[in-house]
Structure formats: C-alpha cells, structure tokens
Design a protein around this motif. Structure first.
Motif, short mmCIF file in Angstrom:
data_model
loop_
_atom_site.label_atom_id
_atom_site.label_comp_id
_atom_site.label_asym_id
_atom_site.label_seq_id
_atom_site.Cartn_x
_atom_site.Cartn_y
_atom_site.Cartn_z
N ILE A 13 51.47 9.26 52.35
CA ILE A 13 51.10 9.87 51.16
C ILE A 13 49.58 10.25 50.78
O ILE A 13 48.79 9.18 51.16
CB ILE A 13 51.73 9.15 49.92
N LEU A 55 54.27 13.53 51.88
CA LEU A 55 54.26 13.77 50.31
C LEU A 55 52.72 13.82 49.99
O LEU A 55 51.89 12.95 50.24
CB LEU A 55 54.99 12.76 49.63
N GLY A 112 58.20 20.74 44.63
CA GLY A 112 57.95 19.37 44.19
C GLY A 112 58.20 19.39 42.62
O GLY A 112 58.97 20.33 42.09
N ALA A 120 54.07 15.75 42.25
CA ALA A 120 54.32 15.19 43.65
C ALA A 120 55.11 16.37 44.53
O ALA A 120 56.16 16.97 44.16
CB ALA A 120 55.53 13.90 43.57
N TYR A 132 56.15 18.26 48.32
CA TYR A 132 56.42 17.92 49.79
C TYR A 132 56.75 19.59 50.19
O TYR A 132 56.88 20.55 49.55
CB TYR A 132 57.66 17.37 49.78
N VAL A 150 61.23 10.06 51.29
CA VAL A 150 60.41 11.01 50.01
C VAL A 150 61.40 10.87 48.93
O VAL A 150 60.90 10.72 47.76
CB VAL A 150 60.13 12.35 50.53
N LEU A 180 60.25 9.41 45.06
CA LEU A 180 60.24 10.31 43.93
C LEU A 180 60.88 9.69 42.79
O LEU A 180 60.63 9.65 41.55
CB LEU A 180 60.97 11.58 44.31
#
Length: 307
Positions: free
Chosen positions: A106, A151, A165, A271, A273, A283, A287
């Motif tokens: 991340i 992410l 996201g 956030a 991806y 992921v 989240l």
C-alpha cells in the motif's frame, strides 16, 4: 493488441506463462533461475515457446538486462496478478482453510500515514496475521503497476480510467491560531505559517457566519508538512490553514481557536486499485477494515487516531 489472444488461449501453457512472469519480475533469466532454483535453459525455452504460441516477442534481448516489449508488458500486467491469486488459492486449499495470506503493498500520503496508518496497519495485521502488509509513504502519484502496489490512498485524485475505488474519509481546512494571536479587523496582513514556498502563497479565501471574505497574510514561516505547521501555529508565531482533523483536539482544549473555514472543496481520501485486475481478497479485506475504522468518514473519526 491482444484481441487475437482469446483464440490462442488453448495454445498457452500455464507453466510457460508462470515462467514468463517470473522472468519479467526479476528482469532476466539468470536472476529468475537463481530465485526459483530452476535451470536457466528451462526458463528460456518455456518463454520462447510462449512467444511462438502467441506470435509476438515478449522481451527485447540484448545487454545484461531484459526489457519487456509493449506486448510483454501488457501480458505481464494482465496475467501476473491472476497467477498470484491462483497460487494463493491453491495454497489456502492445500492448508485446509481460506485464511487470507500473501503480500499486500500500500502507498499512502504522508499526513495520513503520520496520523493513522501505523495503528491501522497494526490492527489489520492482528486481524489477518497471514497477510504480509507493506506500507510506504509517498505524496506523488505512484505507478501502481510498474511499482507493484496493490492499493494506493490518494488525496482528491484526478479521474483515472485505469483505477477504481472509493472515498473513505473527508476532511476540510480551517484557519486556526493561538488564542493570543489577534485577527486584524482593519484588513491588514496577519502573520501566517504556510506550507511550501511562501512565494506561492496568496491571501486566504474563507467562509464565516457573515459570508465569504479574504484574510491578507504575511508569511513569516514556511514549512514542508502540515504537522510542522500545526506545531508552529501552537507556539503563536502565526495563523495557519490546517485540516480540521489535525486540530480538533487543540480546538476542543482551547489551545487553538478557529477563525474561519477555508473556502475550498473538502479534502477526500480515496482508496484506489487497478480496474484491470480482479479485486484480491487482501485488498477487499483492507477496504472493509477502512470502512470499519471510518464508518461515516468524518474528520472527527480521523482525529480520534491522534494522541
């Protein structure tokens, strides 16, 4: 580019595809062979067979390092994660359970990282002990594919067709100052602590109960982070534009007072991806963890992470 690949799927050897991604990750046959303790000749033969089956060159050969061709880069981006997910699923089945495991990388902006990511990362690691979480701090827009992130957390990101996201947190800027610093009422400039270059700092547009107005400023101190700006403002050297979450405790305790809201859109943390990949279980779990940590996404919820 790969529109003809559907008809070639039956000719693609899954082992050859896995070896291609291994070589692509390590940047050469020799390094890939050493990492996997596999014969270099075997890797080279499998990649050559894959190229022949697809009818495209996947690597530019020559020199010490291999470089992916445009077609090779596209294939690596589209199949690397899928193969990782297959391996992780197989490992979970072999272990007799469905516990999440594997690496989760991340990238997060510096202020959010300083305030919250340490506690968030520790809590997530306790809940998912088989996930190897790696968090780096970066305020630039990292290239998720090239740099291998699963992410990214970004502040007010520009629209990007390659990323999807959700916004999970919002904040807003306020003009805050120590109680002893008096706001001029005659329109004269107030001493100000600014983030970044003072040459780029104009007067502050604000919103008060009386409506919109402008605060003229005289930058007396320029600092590179919001935490530094807050600490300087606490000392009474000048007023500052600061995130509400960062000064909520100071406002409540009377260490600072809020002069006005800054006349700018709210700050939203997203956030994100890559949409080209399937959303991995890791992921998805992170989240969900963010949603649990910030159920309404308010500045006060972020302020709760500040000691």
């Amino acid at each position: 580019m790969f529109g003809h690949c559907v008809s070639l799927v039956e000719h693609m050897d899954l082992l050859a595809l896995a070896d291609f991604n291994l070589v692509a990750r390590h940047g050469g046959f020799g390094r890939a062979a050493r990492a996997a303790t596999r014969p270099k000749a075997t890797l080279s033969r499998r990649v050559a067979d894959l190229e022949a089956g697809l009818g495209v060159r996947l690597f530019e050969r020559g020199g010490r390092d291999l470089k992916l061709t445009e077609e090779g880069r596209a294939l690596h981006e589209r199949t690397g994660r899928l193969l990782s997910e297959l391996n992780e699923t197989a490992a979970a089945i072999a272990a007799g359970g469905d516990a999440l495991r594997g690496r989760l990388r991340i990238s997060a902006p510096s202020l959010f990282s300083q305030i919250a990511m340490g506690r968030l990362a520790a809590g997530f690691a306790l809940e998912y002990p088989e996930v190897r979480l790696e968090v780096t701090t970066d305020d630039r827009n990292v290239d998720m594919i090239e740099e291998g992130y699963d992410l990214v957390i970004r502040v007010n990101p520009r629209p990007d067709e390659s990323l999807i996201g959700r916004a999970f947190l919002r904040d807003r800027l306020v003009v805050a100052a120590a109680p002893a610093l008096i706001r001029p009422i005659d329109g004269s400039a107030v001493r100000a602590v600014v983030r970044g270059s003072p040459d780029l700092s104009g007067d502050w547009n604000v919103i008060t109960t009386s409506g919109r107005s402008t605060i003229a400023i005289n930058p007396v101190l320029s600092l590179s982070s919001m935490v530094m700006v807050r600490d300087a403002v606490r000392q009474g050297i000048g007023a500052g534009r600061l995130p509400l979450s960062l000064v909520s405790h100071d406002l409540a305790a009377g260490r600072l007072v809020a002069w006005a809201d800054v006349d700018e859109p709210d700050t939203n943390l997203w956030a994100l991806y890559p949409s080209a990949r399937l959303l991995s279980g890791r992921v998805s779990a992170f989240l969900t963890y963010l949603k649990k940590a910030f159920p309404t996404g308010s500045p006060n919820e972020l302020a709760a992470f500040i000691d």
